[in-house]
Design an enzyme around this catalytic site. Sequence first.
Site, PDB file in Angstrom:
ATOM      1  N   CYS A  93      -4.325   1.858  -4.790  1.00  0.00           N
ATOM      2  CA  CYS A  93      -3.568   2.900  -4.092  1.00  0.00           C
ATOM      3  C   CYS A  93      -2.217   3.168  -4.741  1.00  0.00           C
ATOM      4  CB  CYS A  93      -3.380   2.526  -2.624  1.00  0.00           C
ATOM      5  SG  CYS A  93      -2.486   0.966  -2.409  1.00  0.00           S
ATOM      6  N   HIS A 141       0.907  -1.156   0.000  1.00  0.00           N
ATOM      7  CA  HIS A 141       0.000   0.000   0.000  1.00  0.00           C
ATOM      8  C   HIS A 141       0.938   1.195   0.000  1.00  0.00           C
ATOM      9  CE1 HIS A 141      -3.055   2.925   1.112  1.00  0.00           C
ATOM     10  NE2 HIS A 141      -2.154   3.401   1.955  1.00  0.00           N
TER      11      HIS A 141
END
Length: 112
Positions: free
Chosen positions: A99, A31
């Site tokens: 993301c 992420h």
Amino acid sequence: AVQAYVYDISQGMARAMSAAIVGKQVDIIPHTGIVCWGREYFYGGGVCVAAAGQAIPMQPCQILDLGTTCKSQAELEAFLQRISPRYTAETYQLLSHNCNHFADEVAKFLLD
């Protein structure tokens, strides 16, 4: 300064179990958030912002120094407003629109 904060959302499980589960070694499930002006910008069901390092409840496994920006915080906020319709819970795609794609787009804007 512009930085990328990279988190392993598997918390080490990818490194430990990926070879057995998917047949190839995967070290992390990343992420990524972009940090500038002490704030972390990330895609989490929409365009989100938090204090740097507070985007998700774990420490980054890597912090990458990307460079410096000539853009202002107001210019970034306007850019985020423009792209926010493309980054919603409905537009999220695990492999093709996540993301990491958001972080890439924001970093390119800041460093252009």
